[in-house]
Each structure stands twice: as C-alpha cells, then as structure tokens.
Design a protein around this motif. Structure first.
Motif, PDB file in Angstrom:
ATOM      1  N   LYS A 149       0.819  -1.214   0.000  1.00 17.53           N
ATOM      2  CA  LYS A 149       0.000   0.000   0.000  1.00 17.53           C
ATOM      3  C   LYS A 149       0.852   1.263   0.000  1.00 17.53           C
ATOM      4  N   GLY A 150       2.197   1.075  -0.035  1.00 15.35           N
ATOM      5  CA  GLY A 150       3.071   2.249   0.023  1.00 15.35           C
ATOM      6  C   GLY A 150       3.135   2.835   1.418  1.00 15.35           C
ATOM      7  N   MET A 151       3.064   1.951   2.431  1.00 12.37           N
ATOM      8  CA  MET A 151       3.082   2.421   3.825  1.00 12.37           C
ATOM      9  C   MET A 151       4.119   1.673   4.640  1.00 12.37           C
ATOM     10  N   LYS A 152       4.482   2.278   5.780  1.00  7.30           N
ATOM     11  CA  LYS A 152       5.476   1.685   6.653  1.00  7.30           C
ATOM     12  C   LYS A 152       5.163   2.029   8.107  1.00  7.30           C
ATOM     13  N   PHE A 153       5.367   1.058   9.011  1.00  4.62           N
ATOM     14  CA  PHE A 153       5.103   1.318  10.432  1.00  4.62           C
ATOM     15  C   PHE A 153       6.200   2.128  11.089  1.00  4.62           C
ATOM     16  N   SER A 154       5.819   2.946  12.042  1.00  6.50           N
ATOM     17  CA  SER A 154       6.784   3.490  12.992  1.00  6.50           C
ATOM     18  C   SER A 154       6.098   3.628  14.350  1.00  6.50           C
ATOM     19  N   SER A 155       6.881   4.016  15.357  1.00  4.64           N
ATOM     20  CA  SER A 155       6.341   4.039  16.711  1.00  4.64           C
ATOM     21  C   SER A 155       6.470   5.404  17.363  1.00  4.64           C
ATOM     22  N   ALA A 156       5.454   5.760  18.149  1.00 11.48           N
ATOM     23  CA  ALA A 156       5.528   6.991  18.932  1.00 11.48           C
ATOM     24  C   ALA A 156       5.715   6.670  20.405  1.00 11.48           C
ATOM     25  N   ASN A 157       5.933   5.398  20.729  1.00 12.88           N
ATOM     26  CA  ASN A 157       6.196   5.025  22.126  1.00 12.88           C
ATOM     27  C   ASN A 157       7.649   5.345  22.459  1.00 12.88           C
ATOM     28  N   SER A 158       7.960   5.262  23.761  1.00 13.53           N
ATOM     29  CA  SER A 158       9.314   5.661  24.142  1.00 13.53           C
ATOM     30  C   SER A 158      10.349   4.617  23.735  1.00 13.53           C
ATOM     31  N   ILE A 159       9.923   3.554  23.029  1.00  9.14           N
ATOM     32  CA  ILE A 159      10.907   2.692  22.381  1.00  9.14           C
ATOM     33  C   ILE A 159      11.571   3.468  21.232  1.00  9.14           C
ATOM     34  N   ASN A 160      10.905   4.505  20.717  1.00  7.48           N
ATOM     35  CA  ASN A 160      11.506   5.322  19.657  1.00  7.48           C
ATOM     36  C   ASN A 160      12.502   6.310  20.268  1.00  7.48           C
ATOM     37  N   ILE A 161      13.725   6.277  19.781  1.00 11.84           N
ATOM     38  CA  ILE A 161      14.781   7.139  20.310  1.00 11.84           C
ATOM     39  C   ILE A 161      14.429   8.622  20.110  1.00 11.84           C
ATOM     40  N   GLY A 162      13.574   8.890  19.125  1.00  9.02           N
ATOM     41  CA  GLY A 162      13.108  10.262  18.879  1.00  9.02           C
ATOM     42  C   GLY A 162      12.187  10.772  19.985  1.00  9.02           C
ATOM     43  N   ARG A 163      11.680   9.868  20.794  1.00  8.67           N
ATOM     44  CA  ARG A 163      10.879  10.248  21.960  1.00  8.67           C
ATOM     45  C   ARG A 163      11.789  10.553  23.148  1.00  8.67           C
ATOM     46  N   LEU A 164      12.825   9.736  23.246  1.00 10.62           N
ATOM     47  CA  LEU A 164      13.665   9.769  24.435  1.00 10.62           C
ATOM     48  C   LEU A 164      14.580  10.995  24.490  1.00 10.62           C
ATOM     49  N   VAL A 165      15.211  11.297  23.361  1.00  8.49           N
ATOM     50  CA  VAL A 165      16.210  12.368  23.335  1.00  8.49           C
ATOM     51  C   VAL A 165      15.642  13.739  23.749  1.00  8.49           C
ATOM     52  N   PRO A 166      14.448  14.137  23.239  1.00  7.55           N
ATOM     53  CA  PRO A 166      13.925  15.439  23.666  1.00  7.55           C
ATOM     54  C   PRO A 166      13.713  15.532  25.183  1.00  7.55           C
ATOM     55  N   GLN A 167      13.541  14.372  25.840  1.00  6.47           N
ATOM     56  CA  GLN A 167      13.302  14.380  27.284  1.00  6.47           C
ATOM     57  C   GLN A 167      14.568  14.686  28.095  1.00  6.47           C
ATOM     58  N   ILE A 168      15.719  14.627  27.445  1.00  8.80           N
ATOM     59  CA  ILE A 168      16.965  14.944  28.164  1.00  8.80           C
ATOM     60  C   ILE A 168      17.010  16.443  28.496  1.00  8.80           C
ATOM     61  N   SER A 169      16.375  17.243  27.618  1.00 13.45           N
ATOM     62  CA  SER A 169      16.484  18.706  27.721  1.00 13.45           C
ATOM     63  C   SER A 169      16.072  19.239  29.090  1.00 13.45           C
ATOM     64  N   TYR A 170      14.950  18.721  29.634  1.00 17.07           N
ATOM     65  CA  TYR A 170      14.456  19.355  30.865  1.00 17.07           C
ATOM     66  C   TYR A 170      15.297  19.036  32.095  1.00 17.07           C
ATOM     67  N   TYR A 171      16.105  17.996  32.025  1.00 16.77           N
ATOM     68  CA  TYR A 171      17.016  17.771  33.152  1.00 16.77           C
ATOM     69  C   TYR A 171      18.045  18.907  33.181  1.00 16.77           C
ATOM     70  N   PHE A 172      18.539  19.271  32.008  1.00 18.00           N
ATOM     71  CA  PHE A 172      19.502  20.379  31.937  1.00 18.00           C
ATOM     72  C   PHE A 172      18.836  21.718  32.253  1.00 18.00           C
ATOM     73  N   SER A 173      17.640  21.956  31.678  1.00 14.87           N
ATOM     74  CA  SER A 173      17.025  23.278  31.869  1.00 14.87           C
ATOM     75  C   SER A 173      16.649  23.477  33.342  1.00 14.87           C
ATOM     76  N   THR A 174      16.266  22.397  34.022  1.00 11.80           N
ATOM     77  CA  THR A 174      15.923  22.511  35.443  1.00 11.80           C
ATOM     78  C   THR A 174      17.160  22.827  36.278  1.00 11.80           C
ATOM     79  N   TYR A 175      18.240  22.137  35.960  1.00 12.78           N
ATOM     80  CA  TYR A 175      19.492  22.401  36.681  1.00 12.78           C
ATOM     81  C   TYR A 175      19.890  23.871  36.496  1.00 12.78           C
ATOM     82  N   ALA A 176      19.801  24.337  35.251  1.00 21.15           N
ATOM     83  CA  ALA A 176      20.148  25.724  34.944  1.00 21.15           C
ATOM     84  C   ALA A 176      19.250  26.692  35.720  1.00 21.15           C
ATOM     85  N   ASP A 177      17.980  26.366  35.757  1.00 20.33           N
ATOM     86  CA  ASP A 177      17.010  27.196  36.467  1.00 20.33           C
ATOM     87  C   ASP A 177      17.378  27.316  37.948  1.00 20.33           C
ATOM     88  N   MET A 178      17.788  26.216  38.543  1.00 26.83           N
ATOM     89  CA  MET A 178      18.126  26.232  39.967  1.00 26.83           C
ATOM     90  C   MET A 178      19.423  26.992  40.233  1.00 26.83           C
TER      91      MET A 178
END
Ligand SMILES: *Cc1c(COP(=O)(O)O)cnc(C)c1O
Length: 496
Positions: free
Chosen positions: A219-248
């Motif tokens: 059908k010209g389609m392919k699966f992908s995932s939006a769960n945290s098994i996708n590395i594209g989900r995980l990496v953006p979550q690193i940001s707030y650990y740094f931003s919180t530290y900076a804030d403090m």
C-alpha cells in the motif's frame, strides 16, 4: 561527528539517526541506542546560560547528527510554542524542602507532550533525510497519556496515519475522553481488551510481523512508533534535566557543579533513562530515584537484580505507571553490561520464555551506584495528595504523589543532603477523580463533572486544555482483542 545507532540486541545493526527515528524499533526486536554516547558531553557552565529552546537545540544536535541546524531549529520552535500554557515550557516550583519540575504545561497536560510535540517534526525531517517515500503509520500502545499526546502531535501531519491502542477500562475517564474526542483526518483510536502490557506486547509483535509489513508495503506504507521505544521520543526528554538544573543555578538554589537528585515516577523507564543520559552527558546528578506504584517490578529489580513479572497486574490510581514489562530497561541493560548485545538479547529471551531474568553481580553493583528506588501504596498515594495540599498548598496529581512519597522515603533512608527535584508528570486535573477523592472523600459524581468541582473547592483554575471536555463529541468507537489488532489495522487503513 556522525553518530551511529545499533540495536540493543545486535551490534551489526548500524543505522543513521534519521533511520532510527523513522523505524522506531530495530528489525530484531531490539531498541536503537547511540553507539558512542560515552564520548559525548555538554559543557554544564554553557548549558546553564541557555533557555529551554536553546537547551533543546543543543541536546538534539548532539544525538541527531544527520539533521541540519535548520531542521533542528525548525522542529524546536514549532514544538515548543504557544501550545504550552507557560512560556518557560518546563517551570520549576519550590514546594517545602523540595522542588517540583512541572512537565504538564503542554496540550494534553501530561509530560508526554514534551517529546510528542516534537516527534512528528523530527519524523517528517528524518523521512526526507532518508529519502523515504512511504506514508508512515504510527502505531502506539498507551497506558493513557501517550495516546492523546501522540494524537495531538500527529493530527493532520501530512504523510502520516496515527493508530492508538489503549486498554479498555485501564485509563481514566478524562484520558479516555481526551482520546475519543480527537479530530483530524488521520487519527484512529481503538480500545483493546486487556491491560497495557497486552497492548504493548501486541504492538511490538506487529512490528515484527513480516506478513503484515509486506501488506503495508504493497500500500506504500510503513510502520513506525511513537512510544518511548523510539529514540526520537527519548532524546527530547533529556532537555528538561539540563534546563531545570540551569534554572536552579540561576535562582541561587544550588551552585554550579552541585549534585542534585531527580525523583521520577516511572512506568516504561523512558523518563528516568533520559535522566541517565543527561548524567552521562555531564549533568551533576547524584541519584536517579525510581518511584514505583504497587506494580513494583522495577523497585524489586533495582534492589535485587531480579526482574520477575510472575505477579499480578494491579490497576492503580496512577494508571500511567501500571506496567510490568518496562521497555526502556532494555536500553539500561545495554549500557550497564558495557554494550554486550548478546547478553541483552539473552536476557530478553529469558523474559519472554520464563517471565524472569537475573543480572550479574557486577551489573547489580553498577545499578545501585546510579539508582535508588522505593514504591508507594494506594493509600499512601491518596494520603500524600491530601497532606501536601494541606501543608504546602500545592496540588499533586497521583503519579507525582507516588514520587513525592518515595522522595520522603529516600530522605528517611539516607543521609544525603543534596537537593532533590521531583518530576511532576501530570496536572492534577488529568486524574481529577482520584485527586478529588483523596482530598474530599468518596463521591458518586462522574469524573468529568468533578473537574469544575475540584477547581471550585481548591481555587485552582481548570487548565484550558480540558475545558468543556464532557461536552465534546465522541469521534472514535473501535474495540478489539489483542489477537485481532493486525486485522483492525488493515481495516482502518483500507477504509481511509
Ligand atoms: C508515562 C507516564 C509516566 C511514566 O513514564 P515512563 O517514561 O513510562 O517511565 C508517569 N506519569 C505519567 C503521568 C505518565 O503519563
């Protein structure tokens, strides 16, 4: 430098970042991991001078090396805009002796918004970087919050379809209504008989179903995932650990270089693993404190080295943490075993066959060095919501209450004097029923009607994201069993 990703189960798998994002899961069932993370680092002094958007750009450029600067900029600016009801995106509040990192200011009032607001942008760009022509079909299993956040993120994104499976009876009324009332031409929501583990395992099996993949290909389609098994989900979550530290640091709560602990209400181990990545990149972190609810399989594992899912699955008032098979733990095993892919594959095999595995003494020791864990009972969860509200005037949601109680356990059990930050993963209004009962006792009123009541009693405004939720039109009515999920997917894709 260009970073390569391999599978946790096979180091011969070698893909560029864009391909890891587009695929979501490696063909061998393993999870994509960046090969050279130990060599990466961020200058903490410089990071402390940045705002949230700049922080996110730094972090993303480090992991997604085949994205252009413009692609990263564009993704960050489009993701973290006025959809968030606080210009700081992730504000930090002082509550009593501790700090609360508020991750619930996005469009679905849970922390999943931080990653799922940006994933669709990253995925479209990754698709073009890989010159991929197929339409992407996002498959998502949700314990409640990922579903709505993914639907909102991917809604009407050209060249994608998004299908969300949630456990029937396993989510709160607010969560269910949020999902079922989603509009958009490419959104599909299916209730599944069973619990979250059943839905997640079925989705993972579908990714490896050759027959189904071939049908999609035709059908010209392919699966992908939006769960945290996708590395594209995980990496953006690193940001707030740094931003919180900076804030403090900016607010003089800590000095640059001081170590702080993070307390994370944990289910699939994605959020806490992002904290582990932040630490690896040089953030001064003491302990990563894993807070579990009565489904305390991770608490047992982090303390004994034995992962054993031969136990009953409990439905709790913190449903987004009702998980026994915690996907991202596989990534931790990979790093803790010094990237021994064969060893990780063997453990995952044992888990499948015996529902149990035990790690080596060396790995146990390494884990204890980085992590600490406790869990919170149902009655302690409600009591914590009530106590913190009465004593501190701060209203916690049930997941954050689990973390708050575990933070108190940590303070009692150790003589660590470093400051701790509790990650607040949802607005109390997302779990209005349980929060209201914790404060005011049993009630017969429907959860949706309690939203206004909770606001009235506490004087806290209803987040505009869920105003009038009960009056919205239900747009999705699908239901199936885990075994019939493949058919359901084909039906959905045939109908459109
Ligand atoms: C998803 C979720 C969690 C668990 O996060 P993981 O990354 O799966 O460990 C905790 N609280 C809330 C409110 C969530 O939505």
């Amino acid at each position: 430098m260009s970073l390569k990703y391999e599978s946790t189960r096979d180091n011969r798998v070698n893909v560029r970042p864009s391909e890891a994002v587009v695929k979501g899961l490696s063909d061998d069932g393993g999870l994509f991991v960046p090969r050279e993370i130990d060599g990466l680092g961020l200058d903490i002094k410089e990071m402390c001078s940045l705002n949230f958007h700049e922080t996110a750009k730094k972090v993303l450029s480090l992991f997604f090396t085949d994205f252009s600067e413009e692609q990263i900029n564009d993704s960050v600016m489009k993701a973290y805009d006025s959809k968030f009801d606080d210009p700081e995106i992730v504000p930090v509040k002082k509550v009593g002796e501790t700090y609360i990192m508020e991750l619930f200011h996005g469009s679905t009032i849970a922390f999943k918004d931080i990653a799922l607001s940006i994933l669709p942008h990253l995925m479209k760009k990754a698709q073009s970087n890989c010159r991929m022509k197929e339409e992407i079909v996002i498959l998502t299993a949700t314990s409640g919050d990922t579903g709505k956040a993914a639907l909102e993120g991917f809604k009407d994104v050209e060249g994608t379809q998004i299908i969300v499976f949630y456990p029937n009876d396993g989510v709160s009324k607010v969560q269910e209504m949020q999902m079922l009332t989603t509009d958009g031409a490419n959104t599909h929501v299916v209730a599944v008989e069973g619990n979250f583990d059943d839905a997640q395992s079925a989705v993972k099996a579908i990714f490896n179903d050759q027959d189904l993949r071939a049908k999609l290909s035709a059908k010209g389609m392919k699966f992908s995932s939006a769960n945290s098994i996708n590395i594209g989900r995980l990496v953006p979550q690193i940001s707030y650990y740094f931003s919180t530290y900076a804030d403090m640091v900016k607010k003089d709560q800590i000095k640059l270089g001081d170590k702080i602990n993070f307390v994370i209400p944990t289910g699939n181990f994605g959020n806490i693993l992002a904290g582990y990545f932040a630490k690896t990149l040089g953030l001064p972190v003491g302990k990563l404190i894993c807070a579990a609810n009565e489904n305390n399989v991770l608490y047992d594992f982090l303390n004994t080295g034995v992962y054993d899912i031969n136990r009953d699955f409990k439905k709790t008032m913190s449903p987004s943490m009702d998980i026994l098979i915690s996907s991202n733990l596989e990534r931790l095993l990979y790093f803790m075993s010094d990237k021994d892919n064969a060893y990780v594959a063997e453990l995952m095999d044992q888990l499948k066959k015996n529902k149990k595995y035990e790690v080596t003494d060396e790995i146990k020791a390494k884990i204890k060095d980085q992590f600490w864990s406790s869990y919170c009972s149902e009655s302690d969860t409600s009591q914590t919501v009530k106590k913190v509200y009465e004593e501190e005037g701060y209203l916690l949601d049930t997941h954050t209450a689990v973390a708050y109680k575990v933070y108190e356990d940590y303070v009692k059990a150790t003589d660590d004097e470093s400051k701790s930050v509790i990650l607040s993963t949802a607005s109390p209004f997302k779990f209005t029923g349980s929060v209201y009962k914790a404060l005011f006792g049993q009630t017969e009123t429907d959860e949706l009607n309690l939203i206004a009541e909770l606001s009235h009693q506490t004087g806290i405004e209803v987040p505009k994201q869920i105003e009038g939720l009960g009056d919205r039109k239900i747009l999705h009515k699908r239901f199936c069993r885990p075994q019939t999920m493949p058919n359901e997917i084909l039906n959905i894709l045939d109908e459109k």
